[in-house]
Design a protein around this motif. Structure first.
Motif, short mmCIF file in Angstrom:
data_model
loop_
_atom_site.label_atom_id
_atom_site.label_comp_id
_atom_site.label_asym_id
_atom_site.label_seq_id
_atom_site.Cartn_x
_atom_site.Cartn_y
_atom_site.Cartn_z
N LEU A 29 36.24 53.08 33.75
CA LEU A 29 37.34 52.88 32.25
C LEU A 29 38.55 51.33 32.78
O LEU A 29 38.63 51.19 31.82
CB LEU A 29 37.80 53.94 32.44
N VAL A 30 38.55 51.56 34.42
CA VAL A 30 39.32 50.16 34.72
C VAL A 30 39.13 49.33 34.15
O VAL A 30 39.82 48.37 34.04
CB VAL A 30 40.25 50.15 35.77
N TYR A 31 38.37 49.07 33.64
CA TYR A 31 37.68 47.65 33.67
C TYR A 31 37.29 47.29 32.43
O TYR A 31 37.31 46.11 31.94
CB TYR A 31 35.88 47.34 34.51
N VAL A 32 37.95 48.38 31.19
CA VAL A 32 38.05 47.77 29.85
C VAL A 32 39.02 46.91 30.12
O VAL A 32 39.73 46.03 29.23
CB VAL A 32 37.62 48.84 29.01
N PHE A 33 39.93 47.51 30.70
CA PHE A 33 41.56 47.12 30.40
C PHE A 33 41.43 45.42 30.63
O PHE A 33 42.08 44.54 30.49
CB PHE A 33 42.25 47.99 30.98
N ALA A 34 40.29 45.65 32.23
CA ALA A 34 40.83 43.67 33.12
C ALA A 34 39.68 43.49 32.47
O ALA A 34 40.09 42.01 32.39
CB ALA A 34 39.76 44.37 34.27
N LEU A 35 38.35 44.04 31.62
CA LEU A 35 38.22 42.45 30.60
C LEU A 35 39.35 42.25 29.02
O LEU A 35 38.98 40.92 28.63
CB LEU A 35 36.19 43.00 30.09
N THR A 36 39.49 43.16 29.09
CA THR A 36 40.10 42.82 27.40
C THR A 36 41.48 41.43 28.36
O THR A 36 41.46 41.13 27.78
CB THR A 36 41.67 43.43 27.04
N GLN A 37 41.92 41.59 29.32
CA GLN A 37 43.22 41.13 29.78
C GLN A 37 42.06 39.69 29.90
O GLN A 37 43.40 38.64 29.84
CB GLN A 37 43.74 41.36 30.87
N MET A 96 45.72 45.13 39.79
CA MET A 96 45.52 43.18 39.89
C MET A 96 45.12 43.16 37.66
O MET A 96 45.12 41.75 37.41
CB MET A 96 43.92 43.36 40.10
N ALA A 97 44.14 44.10 37.45
CA ALA A 97 44.49 43.94 35.78
C ALA A 97 45.78 43.21 35.11
O ALA A 97 45.64 42.61 33.71
CB ALA A 97 43.94 44.60 35.30
N ILE A 98 47.30 44.28 35.51
CA ILE A 98 48.06 43.53 34.39
C ILE A 98 47.98 42.25 34.92
O ILE A 98 48.99 42.25 34.32
CB ILE A 98 49.36 44.99 35.23
N GLN A 99 48.24 42.32 36.02
CA GLN A 99 48.67 41.17 37.13
C GLN A 99 47.57 39.75 36.11
O GLN A 99 48.79 38.16 36.46
CB GLN A 99 48.57 40.17 38.69
N VAL A 100 46.48 40.07 35.23
CA VAL A 100 45.79 39.03 34.73
C VAL A 100 46.75 37.80 34.34
O VAL A 100 46.36 36.65 34.74
CB VAL A 100 44.26 39.84 34.53
N PRO A 101 47.40 37.67 32.98
CA PRO A 101 48.09 36.70 32.48
C PRO A 101 48.47 35.89 33.32
O PRO A 101 48.68 34.81 33.04
CB PRO A 101 48.81 36.93 31.85
N GLU A 102 49.49 36.81 34.61
CA GLU A 102 50.13 36.16 35.28
C GLU A 102 49.51 35.45 36.57
O GLU A 102 50.57 34.76 37.54
CB GLU A 102 51.36 36.20 35.74
#
Length: 398
Positions: A29-37, A96-102
């Motif tokens: 499920l966390v990869y749903v968020f990661a791919l969205t990012q 890590m996914a939270i930090q993808v944009p930065e």
């Protein structure tokens, strides 16, 4: 080697269920968020630099997914210690996914440090859980190269732009190449031997299928959020056409994935003389297909959000390049399963590439329709071939 023995309480028993456990579904499920990012990163910066940054971040996130899938294949996902380990890795991926944009701007050190922490955490967990087993030497080999790759991750966080990307890509190359070479190490550890570890074919195949479905879900999620959130008028003709074509393309990509090869990965792993190598090459093929779905979601989202008379070249990269990249991965996946490549998919790739210089002069929904037509033609070809010939059995290359 997996054993039903009290000396190995955390290892997966031969008699354990072969289907993925609930903790593994939760982890995905966390990869749903990661791919969205990653999708939003490309939507905001669909340039060569933005694409390069997204590629590096995807390689990092994918590498952790692959190693975690291997962990839950070798260790018992029903054991509380393994479950807590997976949850901690899941939290690390979430950070890590939270930090993808930065990731290539202000928070690079946080991203790199989290990646390194997950690597070291895996090492300490396995050393504790697999002592006196063949698994331990296997992980020590991998740890040797992981330490070397960390030497690129941390310094890379202290530089910016292309330099950071180059150092991080070099670090990832160490991980990917050393794994492909079976983690050769000096001293007495040597090189990993395929028969040293068992692999559960059904479990591994299901894990790859699940993560690919999550990637396809990113197209559906992006389409739905864009359609409902960007235009108060809702069902305008052009946006509705783009929505229908986008959904149809996602469904066709699913069809092209599952046709024969998608259902034959488990038997192919079981029949392969080197199941670990086949599983490894399957992971690379799936990574390419997932990258293609992300790029497709980006192109389709832009076309739906801003329907215009002419399709910008950067949008074409997503609308036609995304499905083409998916087909490249699908060709590689087919070779892994059957040891050969069928001509229609190669023609489909060439058709999508050939469309690219033409559709920049056409409305965005026409570009979407052209891409969907190519995918539909490939799916129809598969259906026709399936009626003329019996289902193929897995025949992986030696």
């Amino acid at each position: 080697m997996n054993q039903d023995s009290p000396l190995h309480p955390l290892l997966r028993a031969r008699t354990a269920p072969k289907q993925p456990a609930f903790i593994e579904l939760f982890f995905d499920l966390v990869y749903v968020f990661a791919l969205t990012q990653l999708t939003h990163l490309l939507i905001n910066d669909l340039t060569l630099k933005g694409g390069f940054e997204a590629l590096v971040l995807l390689l990092a996130l994918w590498w952790i997914w692959v190693l975690t899938a291997w962990m839950t294949d070798e260790f018992d996902p029903q054991h509380p210690s393994v479950q807590w380990y997976v949850i901690l890795v899941m939290f690390g991926i979430f950070l890590m996914a939270i930090q993808v944009p930065e990731g290539f701007h202000g928070n690079g050190l946080f991203f790199a440090a989290t990646f390194a922490a997950i690597n070291f955490g895996r090492f300490f967990f396995v050393v504790r859980a697999a002592r006196r087993t063949a698994v331990l030497n296997h992980v020590l080999r991998a740890r040797f190269w992981s330490i070397i790759s960390t030497l690129g991750w941390i310094p890379g966080a202290f530089v910016d732009g292309w330099a950071r990307g180059a150092l991080w890509l070099l670090a990832l190359a160490v991980d990917y190449v050393s794994a492909a070479l079976r983690w050769p190490t000096p001293w007495r550890l040597g090189r990993a031997l395929g028969p040293a570890l068992e692999i559960t074919a059904t479990h591994v195949a299901e894990r790859y299928r699940q993560v690919f479905i999550i990637a396809l879900g990113e197209i559906v999620l992006s389409m739905g959020m864009t359609f409902t959130g960007s235009d108060p008028d809702g069902f305008t003709l052009r946006r509705t056409v783009a929505l229908v074509l986008s959904f149809a393309s996602a469904a066709l990509m699913w069809r092209l994935y599952v046709y024969q090869a998608g259902g034959q990965l488990g038997p192919a792993i079981a029949a392969s003389p080197n199941p670990h190598r086949l599983s490894q090459w399957s992971s690379y093929a799936h990574m390419i297909m997932i990258a293609g779905t992300i790029l497709t979601a980006v192109g389709f989202t832009l076309a739906m959000e801003h329907p215009i008379p002419h399709t910008p070249p950067s949008w074409v990269v997503g609308i036609t390049g995304g499905p083409a990249l998916f087909l490249v991965g699908r060709v590689g996946f087919e070779y892994v399963i059957f040891g050969r490549v069928t001509m229609p998919r190669l023609i489909g790739i060439l058709a999508l590439v050939g469309l690219s210089p033409v559709v920049i002069h056409l409305p965005s929904e026409v570009t979407l329709a052209s891409t969907t037509f190519v995918l539909l033609a490939l799916a129809a070809t598969d259906t026709a071939r399936g009626r003329r010939r019996p289902p193929q059995q897995a025949a992986p290359p030696a």
